[in-house]
Design a protein around this motif. Structure first.
Motif, PDB file in Angstrom:
ATOM      1  N   LYS A 121      57.404 -17.107 -18.490  1.00 17.85           N
ATOM      2  CA  LYS A 121      56.182 -17.343 -17.721  1.00 17.85           C
ATOM      3  C   LYS A 121      55.455 -16.044 -17.397  1.00 17.85           C
ATOM      4  O   LYS A 121      54.232 -16.014 -17.284  1.00 17.85           O
ATOM      5  CB  LYS A 121      56.518 -18.081 -16.421  1.00 17.85           C
ATOM      6  N   ARG A 122      56.232 -14.950 -17.253  1.00 16.66           N
ATOM      7  CA  ARG A 122      55.627 -13.663 -16.907  1.00 16.66           C
ATOM      8  C   ARG A 122      55.313 -12.810 -18.130  1.00 16.66           C
ATOM      9  O   ARG A 122      54.806 -11.694 -17.990  1.00 16.66           O
ATOM     10  CB  ARG A 122      56.563 -12.883 -15.987  1.00 16.66           C
ATOM     11  N   ALA A 123      55.628 -13.316 -19.313  1.00 21.17           N
ATOM     12  CA  ALA A 123      55.432 -12.534 -20.540  1.00 21.17           C
ATOM     13  C   ALA A 123      53.956 -12.204 -20.730  1.00 21.17           C
ATOM     14  O   ALA A 123      53.070 -13.025 -20.477  1.00 21.17           O
ATOM     15  CB  ALA A 123      55.955 -13.304 -21.739  1.00 21.17           C
ATOM     16  N   THR A 124      53.697 -10.995 -21.151  1.00 13.14           N
ATOM     17  CA  THR A 124      52.330 -10.546 -21.365  1.00 13.14           C
ATOM     18  C   THR A 124      52.247  -9.718 -22.635  1.00 13.14           C
ATOM     19  O   THR A 124      53.224  -9.080 -23.044  1.00 13.14           O
ATOM     20  CB  THR A 124      51.833  -9.702 -20.171  1.00 13.14           C
ATOM     21  N   ALA A 125      51.094  -9.742 -23.262  1.00 16.14           N
ATOM     22  CA  ALA A 125      50.896  -8.963 -24.483  1.00 16.14           C
ATOM     23  C   ALA A 125      50.636  -7.499 -24.165  1.00 16.14           C
ATOM     24  O   ALA A 125      50.695  -6.641 -25.049  1.00 16.14           O
ATOM     25  CB  ALA A 125      49.732  -9.538 -25.282  1.00 16.14           C
ATOM     26  N   GLY A 126      50.351  -7.212 -22.892  1.00 13.68           N
ATOM     27  CA  GLY A 126      50.085  -5.835 -22.477  1.00 13.68           C
ATOM     28  C   GLY A 126      51.378  -5.087 -22.213  1.00 13.68           C
ATOM     29  O   GLY A 126      52.363  -5.221 -22.927  1.00 13.68           O
ATOM     30  N   VAL A 127      51.373  -4.296 -21.154  1.00  6.49           N
ATOM     31  CA  VAL A 127      52.559  -3.523 -20.790  1.00  6.49           C
ATOM     32  C   VAL A 127      53.599  -4.485 -20.204  1.00  6.49           C
ATOM     33  O   VAL A 127      53.368  -5.101 -19.166  1.00  6.49           O
ATOM     34  CB  VAL A 127      52.222  -2.431 -19.759  1.00  6.49           C
ATOM     35  N   PRO A 128      54.762  -4.634 -20.868  1.00  7.76           N
ATOM     36  CA  PRO A 128      55.771  -5.578 -20.375  1.00  7.76           C
ATOM     37  C   PRO A 128      56.484  -5.051 -19.132  1.00  7.76           C
ATOM     38  O   PRO A 128      56.648  -3.837 -18.959  1.00  7.76           O
ATOM     39  CB  PRO A 128      56.736  -5.698 -21.559  1.00  7.76           C
TER      40      PRO A 128
END
Length: 265
Positions: free
Chosen positions: A56-63
Motif C-alpha cells: 500500500k505504501r509502495a511508490t515509484a519515487g524514493v522508496p
C-alpha cells in the motif's frame, strides 16, 4: 523446595526448569500444541500485514525503509527461484516468499528472552509456553507434509496423472520389454523412498537446528546474570545466521524439490 505461583509450582532446580520450558501448552485432550498453533498463526498474520502495508505504501519515487526491505527479500527469493525453477508457474515465487519470511519469523522468536512471554502469560493463568514453533517437530513435519503435497500436485500438473504414475514405475532404472516389468517394483520402491525422504529431511533439519538453539538459550538462562550477558550476546549474534540460514535452506530446498517434480525423468 518449590514456591507456588497461582497454584502451580515453580521449577525447583535446573532439570525442572529445562523440562518446564520444553513443555507445550496443550488442549484438554492433550492432542494439540496450542502454543505452536497460535504463535505460528499470529506470525503468519504479521507477515501478511507487513507485506500488505508495504504494497500500500509502495511508490515509484524514493522508496521507504519498509519498501526497501520487502523489495530486498523479494529479490533474494526471486533470484533463488529463477536459478532453480525453470518451468512456468505463478505459484512458485509467492510460495517461496511465504516460506522464507514465515519460517524466519518463527525462527526469530528464539531471540526473545527465555522467560519473557511465559512470565507475561502467567498473569493470565497460562503456565506453559514454547514460543518457537519451528522447535516443535510436529510443526516442521506439518510444513514438510504440505511441501510433499505440493511436490505431488506439481508433478501431476506437469505430467498428468498417467505420466506421473508411469514415472513411478519406470524411473530411475529405465528399461524396456520384460525387463521393465521386472524392474517396475524396484523403481516404485526407490521412488517412494525418494519422495518420503524429502519431507523428512526438510522437517528434521529445521527442527534439529532450532531445537538445539532453543535449548542453548535455556541453558544460558540458568547461568548468573553476568554470564548470561557474556555468553548470551555472542550466541544471539551467531544465532541470527542460523535463523536466517535455516529459513533460506527450507525455502531453497522446497523450490529445488518442486523443480525436480516438474522435470521429466
Amino acid at each position: 523446595m518449590t514456591t507456588e505461583h497461582g497454584g502451580h509450582a515453580a521449577p525447583a532446580n535446573a532439570t525442572e526448569y529445562i523440562q518446564h520450558h520444553l513443555s507445550h501448552l496443550r488442549n484438554a485432550d492433550n492432542t494439540i500444541n496450542l502454543d505452536t498453533f497460535w504463535v505460528s498463526a499470529l506470525l503468519g498474520l504479521v507477515f501478511l500485514g507487513i507485506f500488505y502495508m508495504a504494497s500500500k505504501r509502495a511508490t515509484a519515487g524514493v522508496p521507504g525503509k519498509l519498501q526497501n526491505f520487502v523489495e530486498w527479500v523479494m529479490e533474494l527469493v526471486n533470484d533463488t527461484v529463477n536459478s532453480a525453477f525453470h518451468a512456468k508457474s505463478k505459484v512458485i515465487a509467492p510460495l517461496a516468499i511465504t516460506i522464507f519470511v514465515w519460517v524466519w519469523l518463527m525462527n526469530a522468536m528464539d531471540f526473545l528472552p527465555v522467560d519473557l512471554l511465559p512470565k507475561v502469560l502467567e498473569f493470565f493463568g497460562v503456565y506453559k509456553l514454547r514460543v518457537v514453533p519451528t522447535a516443535d517437530v510436529n510443526h516442521t513435519f506439518g510444513m514438510s507434509f504440505s511441501v510433499l503435497l505440493c511436490i505431488i500436485a506439481f508433478s501431476i500438473k506437469a505430467k498428468g496423472v498417467g505420466g506421473w504414475t508411469k514415472e513411478l514405475f519406470t524411473a530411475p532404472f529405465h528399461a524396456h520389454g520384460a525387463m521393465a516389468i521386472v524392474l517396475a517394483p524396484v523403481n516404485f520402491v526407490f521412488q517412494m523412498i525418494e519422495l518420503v525422504a524429502k519431507p523428512i529431511s526438510l522437517a528434521l533439519r529445521l527442527f534439529g537446528n532450532m531445537y538445539a538453539g532453543e535449548l542453548i538459550f535455556i541453558l544460558i538462562a540458568l547461568l548468573p546474570w553476568w554470564a548470561q550477558w557474556l555468553l548470551g550476546g555472542p550466541w544471539a549474534i551467531f544465532h541470527i545466521l542460523i535463523v536466517t540460514l535455516q529459513a533460506f535452506v527450507f525455502m531453497a530446498l522446497t523450490v529445488v524439490y518442486l523443480a525436480l517434480a516438474v522435470e521429466k525423468h
